[in-house]
Design a protein around this motif. Structure first.
Motif, mmCIF file in Angstrom:
data_model
loop_
_atom_site.group_PDB
_atom_site.id
_atom_site.type_symbol
_atom_site.label_atom_id
_atom_site.label_comp_id
_atom_site.label_asym_id
_atom_site.label_seq_id
_atom_site.Cartn_x
_atom_site.Cartn_y
_atom_site.Cartn_z
ATOM 1 N N ASP A 128 0.833 -1.210 0.000
ATOM 2 C CA ASP A 128 0.000 0.000 0.000
ATOM 3 C C ASP A 128 0.866 1.257 0.000
ATOM 4 N N SER A 129 2.170 1.090 -0.135
ATOM 5 C CA SER A 129 3.092 2.229 -0.066
ATOM 6 C C SER A 129 3.017 3.131 -1.298
ATOM 7 N N ILE A 130 2.471 2.616 -2.414
ATOM 8 C CA ILE A 130 2.296 3.435 -3.614
ATOM 9 C C ILE A 130 0.862 3.301 -4.103
ATOM 10 N N ARG A 131 0.392 4.303 -4.856
ATOM 11 C CA ARG A 131 -0.966 4.279 -5.404
ATOM 12 C C ARG A 131 -1.048 3.488 -6.703
ATOM 13 N N SER A 132 0.036 3.573 -7.491
ATOM 14 C CA SER A 132 0.025 2.919 -8.801
ATOM 15 C C SER A 132 1.442 2.897 -9.352
ATOM 16 N N PHE A 133 1.598 2.207 -10.475
ATOM 17 C CA PHE A 133 2.874 2.210 -11.175
ATOM 18 C C PHE A 133 2.934 3.412 -12.109
ATOM 19 N N ASN A 134 4.137 3.762 -12.516
ATOM 20 C CA ASN A 134 4.336 4.780 -13.533
ATOM 21 C C ASN A 134 3.564 4.365 -14.786
ATOM 22 N N LEU A 135 2.991 5.332 -15.489
ATOM 23 C CA LEU A 135 2.158 5.040 -16.658
ATOM 24 C C LEU A 135 2.909 4.224 -17.719
ATOM 25 N N ALA A 136 4.133 4.599 -18.028
ATOM 26 C CA ALA A 136 4.885 3.854 -19.045
ATOM 27 C C ALA A 136 5.131 2.417 -18.596
ATOM 28 N N ASN A 137 5.400 2.218 -17.311
ATOM 29 C CA ASN A 137 5.592 0.865 -16.796
ATOM 30 C C ASN A 137 4.298 0.064 -16.859
ATOM 31 N N ALA A 138 3.190 0.689 -16.504
ATOM 32 C CA ALA A 138 1.893 0.003 -16.540
ATOM 33 C C ALA A 138 1.551 -0.419 -17.969
ATOM 34 N N VAL A 139 1.778 0.467 -18.916
ATOM 35 C CA VAL A 139 1.499 0.128 -20.317
ATOM 36 C C VAL A 139 2.363 -1.057 -20.746
ATOM 37 N N SER A 140 3.631 -1.067 -20.357
ATOM 38 C CA SER A 140 4.496 -2.175 -20.777
ATOM 39 C C SER A 140 4.051 -3.495 -20.166
ATOM 40 N N ILE A 141 3.611 -3.481 -18.917
ATOM 41 C CA ILE A 141 3.120 -4.707 -18.274
ATOM 42 C C ILE A 141 1.932 -5.267 -19.057
ATOM 43 N N VAL A 142 0.965 -4.418 -19.337
ATOM 44 C CA VAL A 142 -0.262 -4.842 -20.025
ATOM 45 C C VAL A 142 0.029 -5.254 -21.466
ATOM 46 N N LEU A 143 0.817 -4.461 -22.159
ATOM 47 C CA LEU A 143 1.096 -4.741 -23.561
ATOM 48 C C LEU A 143 1.843 -6.067 -23.723
ATOM 49 N N PHE A 144 2.799 -6.327 -22.854
ATOM 50 C CA PHE A 144 3.542 -7.582 -22.995
ATOM 51 C C PHE A 144 2.745 -8.787 -22.526
ATOM 52 N N GLU A 145 1.792 -8.616 -21.640
ATOM 53 C CA GLU A 145 0.885 -9.725 -21.318
ATOM 54 C C GLU A 145 0.052 -10.061 -22.551
ATOM 55 N N GLY A 146 -0.423 -9.042 -23.250
ATOM 56 C CA GLY A 146 -1.169 -9.274 -24.489
ATOM 57 C C GLY A 146 -0.322 -9.963 -25.533
ATOM 58 N N LYS A 147 0.911 -9.511 -25.686
ATOM 59 C CA LYS A 147 1.810 -10.139 -26.651
ATOM 60 C C LYS A 147 2.089 -11.592 -26.252
ATOM 61 N N ARG A 148 2.274 -11.858 -24.963
ATOM 62 C CA ARG A 148 2.518 -13.219 -24.485
ATOM 63 C C ARG A 148 1.345 -14.120 -24.838
ATOM 64 N N GLN A 149 0.130 -13.641 -24.575
ATOM 65 C CA GLN A 149 -1.055 -14.442 -24.891
ATOM 66 C C GLN A 149 -1.161 -14.722 -26.381
ATOM 67 N N GLN A 150 -0.914 -13.730 -27.190
ATOM 68 C CA GLN A 150 -1.006 -13.906 -28.636
ATOM 69 C C GLN A 150 0.062 -14.867 -29.142
ATOM 70 N N PHE A 151 1.255 -14.839 -28.564
ATOM 71 C CA PHE A 151 2.330 -15.743 -28.956
ATOM 72 C C PHE A 151 1.918 -17.184 -28.714
ATOM 73 N N PHE A 152 1.331 -17.468 -27.549
ATOM 74 C CA PHE A 152 0.969 -18.838 -27.257
ATOM 75 C C PHE A 152 -0.255 -19.295 -28.042
ATOM 76 N N LYS A 153 -1.099 -18.380 -28.479
ATOM 77 C CA LYS A 153 -2.232 -18.763 -29.323
ATOM 78 C C LYS A 153 -1.764 -19.215 -30.695
ATOM 79 N N GLN A 154 -0.633 -18.691 -31.140
ATOM 80 C CA GLN A 154 -0.109 -19.024 -32.469
ATOM 81 C C GLN A 154 0.549 -20.391 -32.499
ATOM 82 N N LYS A 155 0.934 -20.917 -31.350
ATOM 83 C CA LYS A 155 1.654 -22.211 -31.302
ATOM 84 C C LYS A 155 0.706 -23.364 -31.326
#
Length: 155
Positions: A128-155
């Motif tokens: 609870d020490s922070i309210r949220s992550f930096n916006l650029a970090n948050a976008v990278s977390i979400v975007l790479f989760e999406g990329k990870r999911q799409q990668f495994f769908k292709q296999k």
């Protein structure tokens, strides 16, 4: 099909520049919803985006209503906020998904939070020490989760 990162009223040019670079590196498109807290000619934006900014596919929208004039299926939009009730990894991403983030100081507008409860996701914090992550970090977390999911769908 690319993912789309949507920034609603971004305020900090360095974050937007970094996110633009991230979008280019992942084959994603960037949407900026006005008002912006900086000029697109801002030195810091260009510095953090380096010489990649001209290669980026970026869309500028006058407001969120103008953005919604593009035919985007509701199931392909996900909204991110510390007030979300689902974890970001709970979203099953699809090709051409739109990931919508709010501005650095306030997050998403209350009206969107109220109307998008079913599509509202969060990145859980270990403390609870922070309210949220930096916006650029948050976008990278979400975007790479999406990329990870799409990668495994292709296999």
């Amino acid at each position: 099909m690319p993912f789309h990162v949507v920034l609603v009223h971004p305020e900090i040019p360095n974050n937007t520049g970094n996110i633009g670079r991230l979008c280019l590196g992942t084959g994603s498109e960037l949407h900026l919803i006005k008002p912006l807290g900086f000029s697109l000619e801002d030195r810091q934006l260009k510095r953090s985006g380096l010489d990649y900014w001209p290669k980026l596919k970026v869309h500028i929208h006058e407001d969120f209503t103008a953005f919604l004039e593009h035919p985007i299926p509701k199931q392909k939009m996900a909204f991110y906020s510390s007030k979300g009730n689902q974890n970001y990894w709970d979203l099953e991403t699809q090709e051409d998904h739109y990931f919508v983030f709010g501005c650095e100081s306030k997050g998403l507008p209350e009206a969107l939070l109220e109307t998008q409860q079913q599509s509202l996701y969060k990145i859980p914090l270990a403390t609870d020490s922070i309210r949220s992550f930096n916006l650029a970090n948050a976008v990278s977390i979400v975007l790479f989760e999406g990329k990870r999911q799409q990668f495994f769908k292709q296999k």
